[in-house]
Write a protein that holds these residues in place. Structure first.
Motif, short mmCIF file in Angstrom:
data_model
loop_
_atom_site.label_atom_id
_atom_site.label_comp_id
_atom_site.label_asym_id
_atom_site.label_seq_id
_atom_site.Cartn_x
_atom_site.Cartn_y
_atom_site.Cartn_z
N UNK A 1 137.55 -25.37 72.09
CA UNK A 1 137.06 -23.99 72.18
C UNK A 1 135.77 -23.90 73.34
N UNK A 2 135.80 -22.66 73.89
CA UNK A 2 134.68 -22.47 74.83
C UNK A 2 133.79 -21.10 74.51
N UNK B 1 129.21 -2.99 65.22
CA UNK B 1 130.57 -2.31 64.35
C UNK B 1 131.74 -3.10 64.87
N UNK B 2 131.66 -3.77 65.95
CA UNK B 2 132.98 -4.35 66.60
C UNK B 2 133.17 -5.98 66.15
N UNK B 3 132.22 -6.40 65.42
CA UNK B 3 131.86 -8.05 65.12
C UNK B 3 132.50 -8.33 63.97
N UNK B 4 133.67 -9.08 64.04
CA UNK B 4 134.59 -9.84 62.96
C UNK B 4 133.75 -10.90 62.54
N UNK B 5 133.81 -11.55 61.22
CA UNK B 5 132.95 -12.36 60.34
C UNK B 5 132.87 -13.54 61.24
N UNK B 6 131.71 -14.16 61.25
CA UNK B 6 131.46 -15.44 62.00
C UNK B 6 132.10 -16.31 61.12
N UNK B 7 132.06 -16.30 60.02
CA UNK B 7 132.84 -17.17 59.03
C UNK B 7 134.18 -17.10 59.34
N UNK B 8 134.89 -16.20 59.50
CA UNK B 8 136.24 -16.19 59.79
C UNK B 8 136.72 -16.78 61.17
N UNK B 9 135.69 -16.46 62.23
CA UNK B 9 136.12 -17.16 63.42
C UNK B 9 135.90 -18.68 63.32
N UNK B 10 135.13 -19.10 62.46
CA UNK B 10 134.61 -20.43 62.24
C UNK B 10 135.97 -21.06 61.60
N UNK B 11 136.49 -20.52 60.61
CA UNK B 11 137.81 -20.90 59.99
C UNK B 11 138.99 -20.90 60.95
N UNK B 12 139.09 -20.10 61.50
CA UNK B 12 140.29 -19.85 62.63
C UNK B 12 140.18 -21.04 63.59
N UNK B 13 139.03 -21.27 64.13
CA UNK B 13 138.66 -22.14 64.97
C UNK B 13 139.04 -23.73 64.44
N UNK B 14 138.62 -23.66 63.34
CA UNK B 14 138.83 -25.04 62.56
C UNK B 14 140.31 -25.37 62.49
N UNK C 1 128.58 -21.94 65.91
CA UNK C 1 130.15 -22.40 65.53
C UNK C 1 130.38 -23.89 66.40
N UNK C 2 129.83 -24.07 67.41
CA UNK C 2 130.19 -25.48 67.96
C UNK C 2 129.45 -26.48 67.18
N UNK C 3 128.41 -26.33 66.65
CA UNK C 3 127.78 -27.44 65.72
C UNK C 3 128.75 -27.74 64.59
N UNK C 4 129.42 -26.69 64.10
CA UNK C 4 130.06 -26.83 62.86
C UNK C 4 131.57 -27.61 63.27
N UNK C 5 132.09 -26.99 64.30
CA UNK C 5 133.45 -27.44 64.83
C UNK C 5 133.28 -28.79 65.46
N UNK C 6 131.86 -29.16 65.89
CA UNK C 6 131.84 -30.49 66.39
C UNK C 6 132.77 -30.96 67.69
N UNK C 7 133.23 -30.01 68.43
CA UNK C 7 133.79 -29.89 69.73
C UNK C 7 133.42 -28.62 70.28
N UNK C 8 133.80 -28.78 71.72
CA UNK C 8 133.52 -27.31 72.32
C UNK C 8 132.53 -27.27 73.34
#
Length: 366
Positions: A239-240, A216-229, A254-261
């Protein structure tokens, strides 16, 4: 005023998870400062049913704060619990404690408080500090909505002491000091050098915790992905991912899509992770123990809070943080599983989280 000479053997009672332990640190240090020559013991819990449970002894310094560690059994069957409590009762009695510092959370029930009080008296301890302040500040699960904002857990625990004239001194000087060792700091440095590059000190390291033990505490993975990008593009962050071994797969996605971290989830113990977070310019993540770990080492936090609890209650230590929590009709559910499609979290936009992260990175509040 309490006579410092009166207490030679002190027992502190505090149970809970990683975050519960970390927000207790200022109060722990207040006791240590007031009674520097006393023998101070911590009574905390273990969880037989949770292999990922992080015991307080793995979080707190091995030396310099507590002299002894006593275990409060949870997660056992009825008969094992009875045996364990009998053993604990005998152990506490044999230590001849002068006082119990009662630092429990505000969701304790009156029935539990009465049981605890009886238990400590049976163990030969009649003086209990902190219990009366807790009784008048218990959380009302039927509170009318919207929920009021509460004093932070950190300040509440300090108030449990000061309300009974405990000599805590200047509150402003009390911090969640973890006393990280040189070995722990060096381990973190070596890990960062190996996983983030030899010149990691020159990079904008951002610790990201996209998971939680409570769904119940987990924000969307998709949103973390967008903010990180966006932060990677605009601020060139590195990012770590932080968390437990169960969070490693999400971090890899996430790291695979960011291509860094780099992915520290499951690779570092708690104190090593704290030392690594101390090298980060920002923490970005859910309301988790990792957030409190980052705050404990002085790293500014952008914390994303579900509305499952009272606003302000789990605010991280310090004033350099930005937290988000939205008011919804189902707030205060205190549930590990959401029954309303995470509405409170969906109301927290990527834009506001991005802007808060950008501001803290620009200010570089460390």
């Amino acid at each position: 005023m309490i006579n410092i000479l009166d207490f030679k053997r002190i027992l502190i009672f505090r149970i809970g998870h990683l975050g519960d332990t970390l927000v207790s640190l200022p109060a722990f240090w207040a006791v240590k400062r007031a009674f520097p020559n006393a023998e101070i013991s911590l009574l905390t819990n273990t969880d037989a049913n949770n292999p990922n449970y992080i015991a307080a002894q793995n979080v707190l310094p091995k030396e310099g704060l507590f002299d002894k560690w006593l275990k409060y059994p949870t997660g056992l069957d009825k008969y094992k619990t009875i045996r364990a409590f009998k053993k604990l009762l005998s152990e506490i009695r044999s230590n001849n404690f002068d006082v119990v510092i009662y630092l429990m959370t505000r969701n304790r029930t009156l029935k539990q408080i009465r049981r605890d009080k009886l238990f400590f008296r049976l163990a030969g301890i009649n003086k209990i500090i902190g219990l009366e302040n807790l009784k008048i500040n218990l959380i009302d699960l039927n509170q009318q909505k919207p929920l009021p904002e509460l004093n932070s857990e950190i300040n509440f625990l300090l108030n449990c002491l000061s309300a009974e004239h405990f000599p805590i001194g200047d509150i402003e000087t009390l911090k969640p000091e973890m006393l990280l060792t040189e070995d722990e700091k060096q381990f973190a440095q070596n890990w960062l050098r190996e996983n983030c590059g030899k010149n990691f000190e020159q990079k904008k390291l951002v610790g990201i915790a996209p998971a939680s033990k409570w769904e119940s505490k987990v924000w969307s993975e998709k949103r973390f992905l967008e903010v990180g990008q966006r932060l990677i593009k605009e601020k060139e962050i590195f990012p770590i991912i932080f968390g437990g071994k169960e969070d490693r797969e999400k971090g890899n996605r996430l790291l695979e899509k960011w291509k860094i971290g780099a992915n520290a989830a499951g690779s570092l113990n708690i104190r090593q992770a704290a030392a690594a977070l101390a090298n980060c310019q920002l923490y970005l993540g859910n309301d988790t123990g990792t957030m409190h770990l980052a705050a404990s080492v002085g790293t500014p936090c952008v914390g994303i809070f579900a509305a499952i609890d009272y606003q302000g209650r789990w605010k991280p230590f310090g004033n350099q943080h930005q937290t988000f929590r939205k008011i919804v009709e189902c707030e205060g559910c205190f549930s590990p599983k959401c029954f309303n499609n995470r509405k409170c979290l969906d109301l927290i936009s990527t834009e506001e989280v991005y802007q808060a992260s950008l501001k803290l990175l620009t200010n570089d509040g460390k």
